[in-house]
Design a protein around this motif. Structure first.
Motif, PDB file in Angstrom:
ATOM      1  N   ILE A 249      29.376  -0.338 -47.885  1.00 40.43           N
ATOM      2  CA  ILE A 249      30.014  -0.895 -49.066  1.00 40.43           C
ATOM      3  C   ILE A 249      28.965  -1.356 -50.188  1.00 40.43           C
ATOM      4  O   ILE A 249      29.305  -0.989 -51.332  1.00 40.43           O
ATOM      5  CB  ILE A 249      30.767  -2.338 -48.726  1.00 40.43           C
ATOM      6  CG1 ILE A 249      31.867  -1.841 -47.635  1.00 40.43           C
ATOM      7  CG2 ILE A 249      31.323  -2.995 -49.951  1.00 40.43           C
ATOM      8  CD1 ILE A 249      32.594  -3.052 -47.314  1.00 40.43           C
ATOM      9  N   LEU A 250      27.722  -1.819 -49.694  1.00 36.21           N
ATOM     10  CA  LEU A 250      26.737  -2.423 -50.670  1.00 36.21           C
ATOM     11  C   LEU A 250      25.518  -1.261 -50.644  1.00 36.21           C
ATOM     12  O   LEU A 250      25.275  -0.688 -49.589  1.00 36.21           O
ATOM     13  CB  LEU A 250      26.259  -3.709 -50.644  1.00 36.21           C
ATOM     14  CG  LEU A 250      27.373  -4.826 -50.506  1.00 36.21           C
ATOM     15  CD1 LEU A 250      26.526  -6.123 -50.160  1.00 36.21           C
ATOM     16  CD2 LEU A 250      27.841  -5.022 -51.905  1.00 36.21           C
ATOM     17  N   THR A 251      25.050  -0.900 -51.543  1.00 38.91           N
ATOM     18  CA  THR A 251      23.614  -0.379 -51.748  1.00 38.91           C
ATOM     19  C   THR A 251      22.654  -0.939 -51.102  1.00 38.91           C
ATOM     20  O   THR A 251      22.505  -2.196 -50.792  1.00 38.91           O
ATOM     21  CB  THR A 251      23.168   0.095 -53.148  1.00 38.91           C
ATOM     22  OG1 THR A 251      22.834  -1.392 -53.735  1.00 38.91           O
ATOM     23  CG2 THR A 251      24.271   0.935 -53.826  1.00 38.91           C
ATOM     24  N   ASP A 252      21.321  -0.421 -50.805  1.00 42.76           N
ATOM     25  CA  ASP A 252      20.345  -0.948 -50.071  1.00 42.76           C
ATOM     26  C   ASP A 252      19.868  -1.975 -50.843  1.00 42.76           C
ATOM     27  O   ASP A 252      19.272  -3.205 -50.487  1.00 42.76           O
ATOM     28  CB  ASP A 252      19.097   0.161 -49.515  1.00 42.76           C
ATOM     29  CG  ASP A 252      19.641   1.041 -48.475  1.00 42.76           C
ATOM     30  OD1 ASP A 252      20.748   0.570 -47.773  1.00 42.76           O
ATOM     31  OD2 ASP A 252      19.122   2.005 -48.508  1.00 42.76           O
TER      32      ASP A 252
ATOM     33  N   VAL B  82      26.063 -10.549 -56.530  1.00 42.41           N
ATOM     34  CA  VAL B  82      26.491  -9.717 -55.290  1.00 42.41           C
ATOM     35  C   VAL B  82      27.064 -10.755 -54.204  1.00 42.41           C
ATOM     36  O   VAL B  82      28.304 -10.430 -53.627  1.00 42.41           O
ATOM     37  CB  VAL B  82      25.297  -8.957 -54.701  1.00 42.41           C
ATOM     38  CG1 VAL B  82      25.799  -8.038 -53.433  1.00 42.41           C
ATOM     39  CG2 VAL B  82      24.440  -8.095 -55.651  1.00 42.41           C
ATOM     40  N   TYR B  83      26.556 -11.967 -54.088  1.00 41.53           N
ATOM     41  CA  TYR B  83      26.928 -12.644 -53.173  1.00 41.53           C
ATOM     42  C   TYR B  83      28.393 -13.298 -53.813  1.00 41.53           C
ATOM     43  O   TYR B  83      29.469 -13.472 -53.081  1.00 41.53           O
ATOM     44  CB  TYR B  83      26.091 -14.138 -52.967  1.00 41.53           C
ATOM     45  CG  TYR B  83      26.844 -15.056 -52.309  1.00 41.53           C
ATOM     46  CD1 TYR B  83      26.465 -15.282 -51.034  1.00 41.53           C
ATOM     47  CD2 TYR B  83      27.396 -16.087 -52.912  1.00 41.53           C
ATOM     48  CE1 TYR B  83      27.055 -16.494 -50.246  1.00 41.53           C
ATOM     49  CE2 TYR B  83      28.111 -17.203 -52.230  1.00 41.53           C
ATOM     50  CZ  TYR B  83      27.891 -17.133 -50.833  1.00 41.53           C
ATOM     51  OH  TYR B  83      28.505 -18.137 -49.899  1.00 41.53           O
TER      52      TYR B  83
ATOM     53  N   THR C  33      22.678  -8.808 -40.108  1.00 41.05           N
ATOM     54  CA  THR C  33      24.231  -9.462 -40.379  1.00 41.05           C
ATOM     55  C   THR C  33      24.922  -9.050 -41.409  1.00 41.05           C
ATOM     56  O   THR C  33      26.078  -8.584 -40.995  1.00 41.05           O
ATOM     57  CB  THR C  33      24.015 -10.749 -40.459  1.00 41.05           C
ATOM     58  OG1 THR C  33      23.303 -11.480 -39.147  1.00 41.05           O
ATOM     59  CG2 THR C  33      25.209 -11.879 -40.405  1.00 41.05           C
ATOM     60  N   VAL C  34      24.170  -8.901 -42.494  1.00 39.22           N
ATOM     61  CA  VAL C  34      25.012  -8.261 -43.921  1.00 39.22           C
ATOM     62  C   VAL C  34      25.410  -6.808 -43.335  1.00 39.22           C
ATOM     63  O   VAL C  34      26.519  -6.275 -43.742  1.00 39.22           O
ATOM     64  CB  VAL C  34      24.148  -8.423 -44.896  1.00 39.22           C
ATOM     65  CG1 VAL C  34      24.644  -7.783 -46.125  1.00 39.22           C
ATOM     66  CG2 VAL C  34      23.855  -9.888 -45.148  1.00 39.22           C
ATOM     67  N   ARG C  35      24.378  -5.989 -42.937  1.00 36.25           N
ATOM     68  CA  ARG C  35      24.738  -4.669 -43.071  1.00 36.25           C
ATOM     69  C   ARG C  35      25.900  -4.423 -41.641  1.00 36.25           C
ATOM     70  O   ARG C  35      26.774  -3.642 -41.779  1.00 36.25           O
ATOM     71  CB  ARG C  35      23.651  -4.090 -42.417  1.00 36.25           C
ATOM     72  CG  ARG C  35      22.642  -3.809 -43.609  1.00 36.25           C
ATOM     73  CD  ARG C  35      21.407  -2.833 -43.104  1.00 36.25           C
ATOM     74  NE  ARG C  35      20.441  -2.339 -44.134  1.00 36.25           N
ATOM     75  CZ  ARG C  35      20.508  -1.520 -45.130  1.00 36.25           C
ATOM     76  NH1 ARG C  35      21.695  -0.823 -45.041  1.00 36.25           N
ATOM     77  NH2 ARG C  35      19.727  -1.510 -46.037  1.00 36.25           N
TER      78      ARG C  35
END
Length: 298
Positions: A190-193, A222-223, A263-265
């Motif tokens: 969903i998000l880029t690196d 982003v958060y 965790t985010v990924r």
């Protein structure tokens, strides 16, 4: 005529009345073939007879799935079961009381005897069923998903009633429809690196850890766009949604850059089983009282 050339110079000379020998000779010393003492011989025969009798009367010979039961039907397991049943019968009244009273009423002030029994029983239950994950001292296993039960950070609440519900129904399991449930989105696709790197630095920044200021500033938007719905705008989390506080120093899976990025990924999805089918209501209540008493309960 006797040939004396091969005789040992000190060879023992048998006297009249000496018993027969075994035929063994060492350095001229001959071994008498004396009979064993009768008391020892009969004792030996007695042990053989007792051993055979024991295997007939008591469980002894191994079979495929069990052992021969013996004519007396003796069983140490049956004896233990009888002892357990006896003590269960003795404790039945106080167990019934634990199940009937309000959990908040099980305290050292209002019901000291009931509280003492609940603490002792809860400690035994915890050691048997809970310590494998939460540790023998209930401090959890850091950065592995097993929470510390001694601190004051409680997802879904830390009152004695909240703890009782969590123990009863568990977390994110498929066995209980009433289990606590939350699921974090995996943002790898969903998000880029660059966005993931920036939000990781932002989270480290709001938790007072060393962070890249430039990336953290970019990560704030982003958060707010992707994480604030659960963890709130200030990162303090929503415990009743199972969204942890990101501003304190308590990390279930670790607060390093690598751990937060993972965790985010990929998200996290810890599971706790429900205990209603394995423990009695009295045992669940007792362990809830015990965990609540450890210092972190609200």
């Amino acid at each position: 005529m006797t040939d004396d050339k091969n005789k040992h110079p000190d060879e023992q000379i048998l006297q009249e009345g000496d018993p027969d020998t075994t035929g063994h000779v060492w350095d001229g010393i001959k071994e008498f073939n004396n009979p064993l003492p009768r008391w020892w011989l009969w004792t030996f025969y007695g042990t053989i007879a007792w051993g055979l009798l024991y295997t007939i009367l008591y469980p002894a010979w191994p079979l495929i799935n069990s052992a021969t039961p013996g004519l007396l039907g003796y069983s140490t397991r049956a004896n233990v079961a009888e002892d357990i049943a006896e003590f269960d019968s003795m404790n039945a009244p106080i167990r019934a009381q634990i199940e009937e009273v309000e959990l908040a009423a099980i305290n050292a002030t209002d019901n000291p005897d009931l509280y003492s029994y609940a603490i002792q029983g809860g400690a035994a239950t915890f050691a048997t069923w809970c310590s494998q994950c939460h540790g023998s001292g209930a401090a959890g296993v850091q950065a592995s998903g097993y929470p510390n039960l001694l601190d004051d950070d409680w997802l879904w609440g830390g009152t004695i009633d909240d703890i009782h519900y969590t123990v009863s129904h568990g977390i994110r399991n498929e066995d209980d429809l009433d289990a606590r449930y939350s699921e974090m989105t995996a943002f790898d696709e969903i998000l880029t690196d660059e966005e993931i790197a920036s939000v990781v630095q932002y989270v480290r920044n709001i938790s007072n850890q060393e962070a890249d200021a430039t990336l953290a500033a970019a990560g704030e938007s982003v958060y707010l766009d992707n994480c604030a719905a659960c963890h709130l705008d200030d990162g303090s989390g929503d415990r009743f949604l199972g969204a942890p506080n990101l501003t304190d120093a308590i990390w279930l899976y670790g607060g390093s850059e690598e751990a937060i990025e993972h965790t985010v990924r990929f998200s996290r999805f810890g599971v706790m089983p429900p205990w209603t089918e394995r423990l009695s209501e009295a045992e669940i209540r007792s362990v809830a009282v015990y965990v609540h008493s450890l210092g972190g309960g609200e």
